[in-house]
Scaffold this active site. Sequence first.
Site, PDB file in Angstrom:
ATOM      1  CE1 TYR A 145      26.067  32.240  41.379  1.00  0.00           C
ATOM      2  CE2 TYR A 145      25.057  33.054  43.388  1.00  0.00           C
ATOM      3  CZ  TYR A 145      26.149  32.961  42.546  1.00  0.00           C
ATOM      4  OH  TYR A 145      27.317  33.599  42.883  1.00  0.00           O
ATOM      5  CE  LYS A 196      35.765  27.036  30.158  1.00  0.00           C
ATOM      6  NZ  LYS A 196      37.149  26.910  29.590  1.00  0.00           N
ATOM      7  CG  ASP A 229      39.544  29.825  29.935  1.00  0.00           C
ATOM      8  OD1 ASP A 229      38.900  30.462  29.073  1.00  0.00           O
ATOM      9  OD2 ASP A 229      40.083  28.726  29.684  1.00  0.00           O
ATOM     10  CG  ASP A 253      29.871  35.762  42.533  1.00  0.00           C
ATOM     11  OD1 ASP A 253      29.723  36.839  43.144  1.00  0.00           O
ATOM     12  OD2 ASP A 253      30.278  34.722  43.079  1.00  0.00           O
ATOM     13  CG  ASP A 257      34.554  39.445  44.227  1.00  0.00           C
ATOM     14  OD1 ASP A 257      33.446  40.012  44.110  1.00  0.00           O
ATOM     15  OD2 ASP A 257      34.892  38.823  45.247  1.00  0.00           O
TER      16      ASP A 257
HETATM   17  C1  IPM Z   1      27.638  38.701  45.410  1.00  0.00           C
HETATM   18  C2  IPM Z   1      27.830  37.661  46.467  1.00  0.00           C
HETATM   19  C3  IPM Z   1      26.624  36.736  46.479  1.00  0.00           C
HETATM   20  C4  IPM Z   1      26.584  35.989  45.165  1.00  0.00           C
HETATM   21  C5  IPM Z   1      26.564  35.756  47.664  1.00  0.00           C
HETATM   22  C6  IPM Z   1      26.665  36.474  48.993  1.00  0.00           C
HETATM   23  C7  IPM Z   1      25.313  34.909  47.619  1.00  0.00           C
HETATM   24  O1  IPM Z   1      29.030  36.995  46.257  1.00  0.00           O
HETATM   25  O2  IPM Z   1      26.595  39.395  45.442  1.00  0.00           O
HETATM   26  O3  IPM Z   1      28.522  38.873  44.564  1.00  0.00           O
HETATM   27  O4  IPM Z   1      27.266  34.963  44.994  1.00  0.00           O
HETATM   28  O5  IPM Z   1      25.835  36.427  44.287  1.00  0.00           O
HETATM   29 MG    MG Z   2      30.266  37.898  44.783  1.00  0.00          MG
END
Ligand code: IPM
Ligand code: MG
Length: 369
Positions: A145, A196, A229, A253, A257
């Site tokens: 990032y 990885k 992976d 990240d 999710d």
């Molecule tokens: C998260 C989001 C952020 C990230 C974005 C909005 C910059 O996806 O907080 O998970 O990638 O960190």
């Molecule tokens: Mg995110």
Amino acid sequence: MSRPFKVLALGGDHIGPEVVASGLAVLRHAAEQFGVAVEIEEDLLGGASWDVHGTFCTDAVVAKARAADAILVGAVGGPEWDGIRIDGPITESDGLTRLRIELDVYNALRPARAWPALVAQTPYRQDVVDGADLLVVRENSGGIYYGEPRGREVLSDGQIRGFEISEYRTGEIERIARCAFEAARGRRGHVASLDKSNVMESGKLWRETVERVGRDEYPDVELRHLLMDYALFAVARAPRDFDVLLADNLFGDLISDLIAVVSGSLGMLPSATLPAAARPGHPVKGGLYEPTHGSAPDISGQGIANPIGAILSVAMMFEHGFGQPLAARAIEQAVDGALNAGQLPPDLGGAADTATVTQMVLHNLSSNT
Ligand code: IPM
Ligand code: MG
């Protein structure tokens, strides 16, 4: 009485302010109920800040965030601002990442659990998901990032090259590894570290460093290493085999999710991103609390966003920011009660709107004493 805790609330964009309003209602209610004095100030972040100030995060917001005990964030971004191109670091074009860097909140704690009332909303069979309880510990202020250089260049053949760098220093890996091990001590004592290391140099360093910190400082915690992976497959297949999942900024990240699937919706997931490890009895000043979901432009303005990610983020604020674990548990139980009563927002297959879910949580909180 000690001085009030200062909370800065930054709704952000689209459904961000809608869910933050719910979070603040629960915050005020629980603060009153548990005798915690709080002082709340609100300001802008993301596109909302761009529209007024021409920047996604003002210096004034950074100063207020630095002075705050805790910051509640909704969500940022939307198609209106996607086309804005600002050269330079991501912190210039994204208000949330600027805030994360300015506050040096490197320890992102992103929990997800299977809620009994929501198993039918998941793609899992009950016997696979029942009791799943995961915590992603995501490194949140380094890696790809923020690695420099990044940018675009025009090559001699006319193609455009876009690039960024994935880099980690040992100190950055050591401190986030400690956060994961500390978290595991307060849970079931297992850490799975994801990388990885088969293809990335920073991944090799990640694995060696996590291994060393575990061996030297946390021999009581069970550590295993998984390639990223394979980890996605293994966690998706058998979420109950895992406890703490330690990952770098990008992989954290992604996996955070993925684990939302066990909860039934991304709308359920809270987070706390702290400038230190979380230890029971040691409140941390300057943490950022935000639902993991995005700003969901497709449903904004309709009052139907799931407020539970924001409400559970407030629970994490009571626990990690104010040192009030009992208030945190009470909020979680109030949420559980609302879910058991069938008050489900549309992302969970129901028809309850944001206000109805919030009212139900507040009602359950009141009757919990
Ligand atoms: C998260 C989001 C952020 C990230 C974005 C909005 C910059 O996806 O907080 O998970 O990638 O960190
Ligand atoms: Mg995110």
